[in-house]
Scaffold this motif. Structure first.
Motif, short mmCIF file in Angstrom:
data_model
loop_
_atom_site.label_atom_id
_atom_site.label_comp_id
_atom_site.label_asym_id
_atom_site.label_seq_id
_atom_site.Cartn_x
_atom_site.Cartn_y
_atom_site.Cartn_z
N GLN A 307 0.28 -2.08 0.72
CA GLN A 307 0.23 -1.96 -0.74
C GLN A 307 0.56 -3.28 -1.42
O GLN A 307 -0.05 -3.64 -2.44
CB GLN A 307 1.18 -0.85 -1.20
CG GLN A 307 0.72 0.54 -0.79
CD GLN A 307 1.77 1.61 -1.05
OE1 GLN A 307 2.97 1.33 -1.10
NE2 GLN A 307 1.33 2.85 -1.20
N ALA A 308 1.53 -4.02 -0.88
CA ALA A 308 1.88 -5.32 -1.46
C ALA A 308 0.72 -6.30 -1.35
O ALA A 308 0.43 -7.06 -2.29
CB ALA A 308 3.13 -5.88 -0.76
N VAL A 309 0.04 -6.31 -0.21
CA VAL A 309 -1.11 -7.20 -0.04
C VAL A 309 -2.23 -6.80 -1.00
O VAL A 309 -2.88 -7.66 -1.60
CB VAL A 309 -1.60 -7.17 1.42
CG1 VAL A 309 -2.93 -7.90 1.56
CG2 VAL A 309 -0.56 -7.79 2.34
N ALA A 310 -2.46 -5.50 -1.15
CA ALA A 310 -3.50 -5.03 -2.07
C ALA A 310 -3.20 -5.46 -3.50
O ALA A 310 -4.12 -5.86 -4.24
CB ALA A 310 -3.62 -3.51 -1.98
N ARG A 311 -1.94 -5.41 -3.91
CA ARG A 311 -1.58 -5.85 -5.26
C ARG A 311 -1.83 -7.35 -5.43
O ARG A 311 -2.31 -7.80 -6.48
CB ARG A 311 -0.11 -5.52 -5.56
CG ARG A 311 0.16 -4.03 -5.76
CD ARG A 311 1.54 -3.79 -6.33
NE ARG A 311 2.60 -4.21 -5.43
CZ ARG A 311 3.17 -3.43 -4.52
NH1 ARG A 311 2.76 -2.17 -4.37
NH2 ARG A 311 4.14 -3.88 -3.75
#
Length: 331
Positions: A307-311
């Motif tokens: 999720q952090a990478v997607a953000r």
């Protein structure tokens, strides 16, 4: 059109790979550092999966045959355009005839060159990635050689970039709270226990507790690790089973193999662990001789990292599009 001016072995056309064909023995291939390729494509206005150049042997240089936008991402070190040093992780405009040069990076393994329009090579099974083992895809199924000329896709409608470039903060910096730093010179790599983890004594302690070294026998298919051999508690005859990038197998010699982008499609060695998907780009940037420590992770942690990478990717995309819209409005 671009022309390859100088190259070493194993520099190839790659995109994000060709999933969906492992059942017929075709590995996915694709970039060893897919995050760098995605960001490079966003910076130059391509779809994230557009074909670019993966450089893993240096020096490398190419000549642009037309005015276009390009970005160099992945490895540390400054790209050079006609003897002028530029920033990595930054989109620039190149004029026809200019030469882009990449020298050996200080610490990391691979650089990616993304060009407006992408590389216009034939798509095979839905991907333009080079399969070196299968000798298909990419640039006639082989690495680049000096003098190769590669067509580019249409970029006539792409927005310009600022004269001094359009840069982003590289993921190792922007996501430093998500990806742990080196510990005593060893790269921490998060992994989940694998299907045969229970075969190894003391809950796999010999695997998780030691520092491993990437052997010189490593390549895009897999990283062979050197260290104190680990052995299951008893010999087990196993049938071959499906394999994907990140799976860590233990052959009879006891030194693990981490499957990478050109991973085998099946294998019968015990699987002690699997690298979480979002840590594979860091592993793809690790050089031969690098030291690794595997950190036992959880599905919840893997999801949080994803999720952090997607953000981060979405923030890069939004900012890039906003800047380019503003430049169009000013033109």
């Amino acid at each position: 059109m671009i022309e390859i001016v100088e190259t070493g072995p194993f520099n190839t056309v790659q995109d994000l790979g060709r999933p969906g064909y492992r059942d017929i023995g075709v590995s996915a291939s694709g970039a060893m550092d897919p995050l760098a390729m995605r960001i490079g494509n966003i910076l130059v206005g391509n779809e994230e999966g557009a074909a670019g150049i993966e450089v893993q042997t240096f020096p490398f240089s190419l000549r642009f045959g037309r005015r276009t936008v390009f970005a160099v991402t992945g490895a540390d070190g400054d790209p050079i355009l006609d003897r002028l040093e530029l920033l990595p992780w930054c989109a620039y405009t190149a004029e026809a005839g200019q030469v882009l040069e990449l020298k050996h990076p200080p610490t990391l393994a691979r650089a990616y060159v993304s060009i407006g329009g992408g590389l216009d090579v034939p798509s095979v099974m839905g991907s333009r990635s080079t399969s070196l083992r299968g000798s298909f895809g990419g640039n006639a199924g082989r690495p680049f050689v000096k003098g190769d000329r590669i067509a580019l896709g249409d970029c006539a409608n792409f927005a310009p970039v600022p004269a001094n470039g359009l840069a982003v903060i590289e993921p190792a910096v922007a996501l430093r709270d998500v990806f742990p730093d080196l510990v005593d010179g060893a790269l921490p790599v998060r992994a989940l226990p694998g299907g045969e983890h229970a075969l190894f004594p003391n809950d796999g302690d010999a695997f998780w507790s030691q520092t491993w070294k990437i052997s010189s026998r490593s390549d895009r298919t897999g990283y062979r690790l050197s260290g104190e051999p680990i052995k299951p508690t008893a010999s087990v005859e196993m049938r071959s089973h499906g394999i994907v990038p990140g799976v860590i197998q233990v052959p009879p010699g006891g030194e693990p193999i981490v499957q990478m982008s050109d991973a085998n499609t099946a294998g019968g060695y015990p699987k002690i662990a699997g690298v979480i998907e979002c840590d594979l780009w860091r592993l793809g940037q690790a050089r031969i001789g690098s030291r690794l420590r595997f950190l036992r992770s959880t599905h919840a942690e893997a999801r949080a990292v994803e999720q952090a990478v997607a953000r981060y990717v979405e923030d890069v995309r939004t900012t890039s599009e906003m800047v380019k819209r503003a430049l169009k409005a000013m033109a």
